[in-house]
Design an enzyme around this catalytic site. Structure first.
Site, PDB file in Angstrom:
ATOM      1  N   HIS A 158      44.783  48.408  36.930  1.00  0.00           N
ATOM      2  CA  HIS A 158      45.738  48.989  35.980  1.00  0.00           C
ATOM      3  C   HIS A 158      46.364  47.862  35.156  1.00  0.00           C
ATOM      4  O   HIS A 158      46.747  46.829  35.714  1.00  0.00           O
ATOM      5  CB  HIS A 158      46.816  49.767  36.738  1.00  0.00           C
ATOM      6  N   ASN A 197      41.510  50.768  42.091  1.00  0.00           N
ATOM      7  CA  ASN A 197      41.706  50.930  40.641  1.00  0.00           C
ATOM      8  C   ASN A 197      42.305  49.651  40.071  1.00  0.00           C
ATOM      9  O   ASN A 197      43.019  48.929  40.769  1.00  0.00           O
ATOM     10  CB  ASN A 197      42.667  52.099  40.372  1.00  0.00           C
ATOM     11  N   MET A 254      39.561  57.097  32.841  1.00  0.00           N
ATOM     12  CA  MET A 254      40.787  57.707  32.327  1.00  0.00           C
ATOM     13  C   MET A 254      40.976  59.170  32.756  1.00  0.00           C
ATOM     14  O   MET A 254      41.630  59.941  32.057  1.00  0.00           O
ATOM     15  CB  MET A 254      40.833  57.581  30.795  1.00  0.00           C
ATOM     16  N   ILE A 283      42.141  61.782  36.096  1.00  0.00           N
ATOM     17  CA  ILE A 283      42.903  61.734  37.349  1.00  0.00           C
ATOM     18  C   ILE A 283      42.239  62.677  38.350  1.00  0.00           C
ATOM     19  O   ILE A 283      41.985  63.842  38.044  1.00  0.00           O
ATOM     20  CB  ILE A 283      44.374  62.130  37.094  1.00  0.00           C
ATOM     21  N   LEU A 296      49.759  59.124  40.820  1.00  0.00           N
ATOM     22  CA  LEU A 296      49.217  58.272  39.750  1.00  0.00           C
ATOM     23  C   LEU A 296      49.707  56.825  39.861  1.00  0.00           C
ATOM     24  O   LEU A 296      50.917  56.565  39.887  1.00  0.00           O
ATOM     25  CB  LEU A 296      49.633  58.864  38.389  1.00  0.00           C
ATOM     26  N   ASP A 297      48.753  55.898  39.896  1.00  0.00           N
ATOM     27  CA  ASP A 297      49.027  54.448  39.881  1.00  0.00           C
ATOM     28  C   ASP A 297      50.072  54.025  40.921  1.00  0.00           C
ATOM     29  O   ASP A 297      50.911  53.161  40.667  1.00  0.00           O
ATOM     30  CB  ASP A 297      49.492  54.016  38.473  1.00  0.00           C
ATOM     31  N   THR A 315      41.299  39.625  30.048  1.00  0.00           N
ATOM     32  CA  THR A 315      40.634  38.415  30.561  1.00  0.00           C
ATOM     33  C   THR A 315      41.042  38.163  32.013  1.00  0.00           C
ATOM     34  O   THR A 315      40.219  37.780  32.843  1.00  0.00           O
ATOM     35  CB  THR A 315      41.063  37.194  29.701  1.00  0.00           C
ATOM     36  N   GLN A 316      42.307  38.406  32.318  1.00  0.00           N
ATOM     37  CA  GLN A 316      42.776  38.219  33.697  1.00  0.00           C
ATOM     38  C   GLN A 316      42.259  39.332  34.609  1.00  0.00           C
ATOM     39  O   GLN A 316      41.986  39.095  35.785  1.00  0.00           O
ATOM     40  CB  GLN A 316      44.314  38.170  33.740  1.00  0.00           C
ATOM     41  N   GLY A 343      33.936  49.187  29.285  1.00  0.00           N
ATOM     42  CA  GLY A 343      33.243  48.719  30.489  1.00  0.00           C
ATOM     43  C   GLY A 343      33.241  47.208  30.678  1.00  0.00           C
ATOM     44  O   GLY A 343      32.364  46.682  31.368  1.00  0.00           O
TER      45      GLY A 343
END
Ligand code: GAR
Length: 193
Positions: free
Chosen positions: A114, A112, A95, A97, A149-150, A177-178, A20
């Protein structure tokens, strides 16, 4: 996307499955005056998700949904979203779908994050695959969720250089971090702010 509630903030649910850290950064972002979102609900499929602690710390309602039966799980989620008048869903390390039907119900309202430069490396183990393929860069992507998906429309991406000494773990930390910066930026972009 147009702000549907005038000067009020967009009522948002964040879905998590684990640590989280993106949830935490989204909550912090939501507290800024310029933020268009207010996080009212945290949903998880994992009762042990560490990120649930942020519900307690920031006094946000949490809901744990058992995904053994996906159809029932999605019905429960839809009820929760309606009950809480949720207008935007942010998946943050969630995690599971969703079915096409679920996504159709919330078309254009699910985002989302990714951990790859989509369309490269959809699915799992993105960092390992980028390193094994000797890519020079990896990164992260915030995108709208569609039924594949994605694969939904990309909102923003951030490139991160892969170092010779990188392991999936070290790369994942730098990308994370990004991610914490990218998700808020992408939300501002979605709402033309
Ligand atoms: C993040 O790296 C996120 O991009 C990824 O899981 C991690 C969750 O970290 N999501 C996916 O892989 C979704 N397919 P967090 O729980 O600390 O935010």
């Amino acid at each position: 996307m147009v702000l549907s509630t005038g000067t009020n903030k967009i009522i948002t649910a964040v879905f998590i499955s684990g640590t989280g850290s993106n949830l935490k950064s989204l909550i912090k972002f939501s507290k800024f005056k310029k933020s268009p979102i207010s996080i009212k609900l945290i949903i998880t499929n994992n009762k042990l998700a560490k990120g649930l602690k942020y519900g307690k710390i920031f006094k946000i309602k949490k809901k744990i949904i058992n995904f053994k039966n996906k159809e029932i799980a999605e019905k429960k989620i839809i009820n929760e979203l309606k009950r809480n008048k949720i207008e935007l869903i942010c998946l943050a390390g969630f995690m599971k779908i969703f079915s096409k039907n679920f996504i159709k119900n919330f078309k254009g309202k699910i985002l989302n994050i990714h951990p790859s430069l989509l369309p490269k490396y959809k699915g799992l183990n993105t960092h390992q695959r980028a390193i094994e393929n000797k890519d020079k860069y990896s990164g992260c992507t915030v995108h709208f969720v569609n039924s594949k998906l994605d694969s939904g429309k990309i909102i923003l991406q951030k490139k991160v250089k892969i170092l010779k000494k990188d392991t999936p773990d070290s790369l994942s930390k730098r990308i994370l971090t990004q991610e914490h910066k990218l998700y808020p930026k992408a939300i501002l972009k979605v709402f033309n702010l």
